[in-house]
Design a protein around this motif. Structure first.
Motif, PDB file in Angstrom:
ATOM      1  N   GLU A 145       0.829  -1.244   0.084  1.00 54.38           N
ATOM      2  CA  GLU A 145       0.078   0.085   0.049  1.00 54.38           C
ATOM      3  C   GLU A 145       0.715   1.206   0.055  1.00 54.38           C
ATOM      4  O   GLU A 145       0.599   2.240  -0.829  1.00 54.38           O
ATOM      5  CB  GLU A 145      -0.979   0.004   1.323  1.00 54.38           C
TER       6      GLU A 145
ATOM      7  N   ARG B 192      -7.118  -5.052   1.114  1.00 53.61           N
ATOM      8  CA  ARG B 192      -7.492  -6.447   1.136  1.00 53.61           C
ATOM      9  C   ARG B 192      -6.297  -7.406   0.913  1.00 53.61           C
ATOM     10  O   ARG B 192      -5.294  -7.544  -0.233  1.00 53.61           O
ATOM     11  CB  ARG B 192      -8.520  -6.782   0.023  1.00 53.61           C
ATOM     12  N   SER B 193      -6.105  -8.166   2.111  1.00 48.88           N
ATOM     13  CA  SER B 193      -5.060  -9.230   1.983  1.00 48.88           C
ATOM     14  C   SER B 193      -5.661 -10.634   1.657  1.00 48.88           C
ATOM     15  O   SER B 193      -6.598 -11.010   1.829  1.00 48.88           O
ATOM     16  CB  SER B 193      -4.396  -9.365   3.285  1.00 48.88           C
TER      17      SER B 193
ATOM     18  N   ASP C  67      -0.654 -13.880   2.890  1.00 52.78           N
ATOM     19  CA  ASP C  67       0.039 -12.408   2.944  1.00 52.78           C
ATOM     20  C   ASP C  67       1.004 -12.119   1.651  1.00 52.78           C
ATOM     21  O   ASP C  67       1.841 -11.114   1.903  1.00 52.78           O
ATOM     22  CB  ASP C  67       0.314 -11.745   4.336  1.00 52.78           C
TER      23      ASP C  67
ATOM     24  N   ASP D 170      -0.080 -12.029  -1.445  1.00 56.32           N
ATOM     25  CA  ASP D 170      -0.974 -11.824  -2.401  1.00 56.32           C
ATOM     26  C   ASP D 170      -1.955 -10.621  -1.874  1.00 56.32           C
ATOM     27  O   ASP D 170      -2.764 -10.875  -1.041  1.00 56.32           O
ATOM     28  CB  ASP D 170      -1.672 -12.836  -3.365  1.00 56.32           C
ATOM     29  N   VAL D 171      -1.964  -9.260  -2.428  1.00 52.29           N
ATOM     30  CA  VAL D 171      -2.786  -8.310  -1.948  1.00 52.29           C
ATOM     31  C   VAL D 171      -3.648  -7.398  -3.071  1.00 52.29           C
ATOM     32  O   VAL D 171      -3.193  -7.541  -4.200  1.00 52.29           O
ATOM     33  CB  VAL D 171      -2.323  -7.349  -0.831  1.00 52.29           C
TER      34      VAL D 171
ATOM     35  N   ARG E 130      -4.008  -5.655  -8.081  1.00 53.53           N
ATOM     36  CA  ARG E 130      -3.388  -6.722  -7.487  1.00 53.53           C
ATOM     37  C   ARG E 130      -1.930  -6.929  -7.434  1.00 53.53           C
ATOM     38  O   ARG E 130      -1.049  -6.581  -8.423  1.00 53.53           O
ATOM     39  CB  ARG E 130      -3.993  -8.246  -8.203  1.00 53.53           C
TER      40      ARG E 130
ATOM     41  N   LYS F 242       4.207 -10.426  -3.510  1.00 52.40           N
ATOM     42  CA  LYS F 242       5.169 -10.529  -3.123  1.00 52.40           C
ATOM     43  C   LYS F 242       6.102 -11.483  -3.820  1.00 52.40           C
ATOM     44  O   LYS F 242       6.199 -12.556  -3.776  1.00 52.40           O
ATOM     45  CB  LYS F 242       5.319 -10.722  -1.703  1.00 52.40           C
TER      46      LYS F 242
ATOM     47  N   TRP G 189       7.354  -6.111  -3.828  1.00 50.13           N
ATOM     48  CA  TRP G 189       6.061  -6.436  -4.413  1.00 50.13           C
ATOM     49  C   TRP G 189       6.060  -5.962  -5.989  1.00 50.13           C
ATOM     50  O   TRP G 189       6.643  -4.784  -6.390  1.00 50.13           O
ATOM     51  CB  TRP G 189       5.084  -5.553  -3.500  1.00 50.13           C
TER      52      TRP G 189
END
Length: 211
Positions: A32, A127-128, A132, A134-135, A154, A157, A162
């Motif tokens: 984020e 949204r996780s 964690d 893939d967010v 989307r 990691k 990221w």
């Protein structure tokens, strides 16, 4: 390929506002925080750069190469868009398809940068997904005229940090949109047919950008 223009306009045009190629060497930046920082960076460049405002395609393409591409996982994006056909493609076909899809998006993103004026980005709760790794980073684009536009990302990691692999504008995910387009081309001419269609489209866009 006749519907590519419409797909780009609906799905990708604003996606450029949140991509960047800034590499964080010492510490992996949270997804984020990454998207927030690079959104503002790209917006600031597009608004302040006189060459971009004057319509310089070369400058726009330079910004895309430097600030956008390193943070996008084009191989995963292409594989997801190709779906089951990706597994049956040869390594050479996979590379060619990724290269051409990447080039196609470069021209699309460059067009979006040229249109940046007074937009601002507002972020919503992230949204996780499982483990964690893939967010989904959610945001909306605020404009001086019209309703806010949904703009989500989307990210996955990776060892390099990221990386963005899909974009959602107004409820439509780019990868899902391209699945049907890619499948239709492959059904007509195989993977090589899709590669040729993308190559021809890129040649046309390259000619327009240099004119």
């Amino acid at each position: 390929m006749k519907n590519f223009k419409q797909l780009f306009a609906a799905v990708v045009t604003l996606g450029v506002l949140s991509f960047s190629g800034h590499v964080v060497a010492a510490e992996v930046e949270a997804p984020e925080a990454l998207v927030k920082r690079i959104s503002q960076e790209v917006l600031d460049i597009a608004k302040a750069d006189k060459a971009i405002q004057n319509g310089s395609q070369q400058r726009v393409l330079q910004v895309v190469e430097e600030k956008i591409l390193p943070s996008v996982d084009f191989k995963k994006m292409t594989a997801l868009a190709a779906g089951r056909f990706w597994r049956n493609a040869t390594p050479e076909q996979q590379q060619a398809l990724t290269t051409q899809f990447r080039s196609l998006l470069v021209y699309t993103y460059s067009g979006a940068i040229s249109q940046v004026r007074d937009q601002k980005v507002e972020f919503l709760p992230m949204r996780s997904m499982p483990a964690d790794v893939d967010v989904e980073v959610r945001s909306r684009v605020l404009q001086s005229r019209g309703e806010p536009l949904q703009l989500n990302y989307r990210l996955e990691k990776t060892e390099a940090g990221w990386r963005i692999y899909d974009v959602n504008v107004l409820g439509a995910w780019l990868v899902e949109t391209y699945k049907s387009t890619f499948a239709a081309e492959i059904s007509r001419g195989g993977v090589d047919g899709l590669i040729k269609a993308l190559t021809d489209k890129n040649k046309s866009l390259a000619a327009k950008s240099s004119s």
